[in-house]
Design an enzyme around this catalytic site. Structure first.
Site, PDB file in Angstrom:
ATOM      1  N   HIS A 238       0.832  -1.220   0.000  1.00 16.51           N
ATOM      2  CA  HIS A 238       0.000   0.000   0.000  1.00 16.51           C
ATOM      3  C   HIS A 238       0.870   1.276   0.000  1.00 16.51           C
ATOM      4  O   HIS A 238       0.794   2.091  -0.895  1.00 16.51           O
ATOM      5  CB  HIS A 238      -0.889   0.028   1.255  1.00 16.51           C
ATOM      6  CG  HIS A 238      -1.762  -1.167   1.449  1.00 16.51           C
ATOM      7  ND1 HIS A 238      -2.860  -1.461   0.662  1.00 16.51           N
ATOM      8  CD2 HIS A 238      -1.694  -2.158   2.369  1.00 16.51           C
ATOM      9  CE1 HIS A 238      -3.437  -2.571   1.083  1.00 16.51           C
ATOM     10  NE2 HIS A 238      -2.766  -3.018   2.124  1.00 16.51           N
TER      11      HIS A 238
HETATM   12  O1  RIB Z   1      -5.052   0.005   4.857  1.00 13.14           O
HETATM   13  C1  RIB Z   1      -3.661  -0.040   4.646  1.00 13.14           C
HETATM   14  C2  RIB Z   1      -2.972   1.063   5.378  1.00 13.14           C
HETATM   15  O2  RIB Z   1      -3.183   0.926   6.789  1.00 13.14           O
HETATM   16  C3  RIB Z   1      -1.451   1.033   5.207  1.00 13.14           C
HETATM   17  O3  RIB Z   1      -0.936   2.327   5.285  1.00 13.14           O
HETATM   18  C4  RIB Z   1      -1.009   0.218   6.387  1.00 13.14           C
HETATM   19  O4  RIB Z   1       0.347   0.489   6.744  1.00 13.14           O
HETATM   20  C5  RIB Z   1      -1.938   0.725   7.453  1.00 13.14           C
HETATM   21  O5  RIB Z   1      -1.433   1.961   7.946  1.00 13.14           O
END
Ligand code: RIB
Ligand code: CA
Length: 309
Positions: A238
């Site tokens: 992500h």
């Molecule tokens: O939903 C994914 C996000 O939430 C990413 O940034 C992960 O590191 C958590 O912070």
């Protein structure tokens, strides 16, 4: 010209990869500070993790400032079930050799923005948006110095914490609403695109074979067992999408959209309504990324990560 940035983060394995990619982009990015926030794990631990990752990447000149201990309104909800008790399961990193910088993260964000040139500074939030919301409320004078906000958060479809909400927005929807209403250019990486960024087995093995501590740590994080019920076989990258966009925007495609954050009670709380087809006839407040050339993204990431210790 190196783009000045601040990374606001809640490490978290994917935050770790994003930070390492930023360390490996010193020729393109000027990382002014790392600011930590409660999210994946409490802020004391996200701060320790940021220091551990900084040690790993040999970036000890970058100050780490600890930030908000919890969301603006709701009680803190963390995600140890995903990232492990210390937030970096699989990384195998030792305790930090260094300590955080004095001063709260919000104060640091405000000071760095005020000191920025007229070209401004890019803010890269990778966790709940609490620190940014507090900074914008405490010091609205900094907004003209915010060149753009490139963030990971939200979802055009299913959430990953509830059917409606992605984790970062779920934890602090009120902060997210403040940021999406701030009037500055936003580039939004929601789950719709970040779930496309899952390293292939071949990419993960190549990272593990880089022969450096960075590769070994990332390999350990990406090969750890993934908790059930999260809907993907691999570990989505992500947060690295945010840094990769700064370096290689040509790998991404999106469109300007109106985005609204649901802050009311009930099952829709934390929903990011993304008007992808412009039905609501509201002015766009974010450039929403919808797709990524994932194979090329990992090819280029591996090349950069090979340059780290
Ligand atoms: O939903 C994914 C996000 O939430 C990413 O940034 C992960 O590191 C958590 O912070
Ligand atoms: Ca994160």
């Amino acid at each position: 010209m190196r783009e000045p940035i601040i990374i606001d983060t809640d490490p978290g394995q994917d935050d770790a990869v994003a930070l390492l990619l930023a360390f490996a982009a010193g020729d393109r990015l000027a990382l002014r500070a790392i600011t930590t926030v409660a999210g994946n794990v409490p802020v004391a631990q996200t701060t320790i993790n940021a220091l551990r990752i900084r040690d790993l990447g040999g970036a000890d000149i970058v100050p780490v400032h600890a930030g908000a201990e919890g969301p603006l309104v709701f009680p803190l909800e963390t995600a140890e079930f995903v990232c492990g008790p210390d937030g970096l399961a699989g990384a195998g990193l030792p305790p930090p050799k260094s300590t955080r910088a004095p001063g709260h993260a919000v104060e640091a964000i405000i000071a760095i923005c005020r000191a920025a040139s007229d070209d401004g500074i890019t803010l890269c939030p990778l966790g709940p948006l609490t620190n940014l919301a507090l900074a914008f409320r405490l010091a609205p004078d900094i907004l003209p110095k915010v060149k753009r906000i490139v963030l990971m958060g939200g979802a055009i479809g299913l959430g990953n914490m509830t059917p409606a909400a992605e984790f970062n927005v779920h934890v602090d929807p009120h902060a997210a609403a403040i940021v999406f209403d701030c009037g500055r250019p936003i580039v939004m990486f929601g789950l719709g695109v970040t779930l496309q960024a899952i390293a292939s087995h071949e990419h993960v093995e190549r990272i593990g074979a880089l022969g450096n501590a960075t590769g070994r740590a990332i390999h350990g994080m990406l090969t750890r067992p993934r908790p059930g019920g999260l809907g993907t076989a691999g570990h989505p990258m992500h947060d690295p999408c945010v840094i990769a966009y700064l370096l290689w925007p040509e790998l991404f495609a999106g469109r300007d959209c109106f985005v609204e954050v649901e802050t009311g009670a009930g099952p829709l709380c934390g929903r990011t309504t993304i008007d992808w087809n412009g039905r609501l006839r509201q002015p766009a407040n974010a450039h929403v990324i919808g797709s990524v050339e994932a194979h090329e993204l990992f090819e280029r990431m591996i090349e950069r990560l090979a340059t780290l210790p």
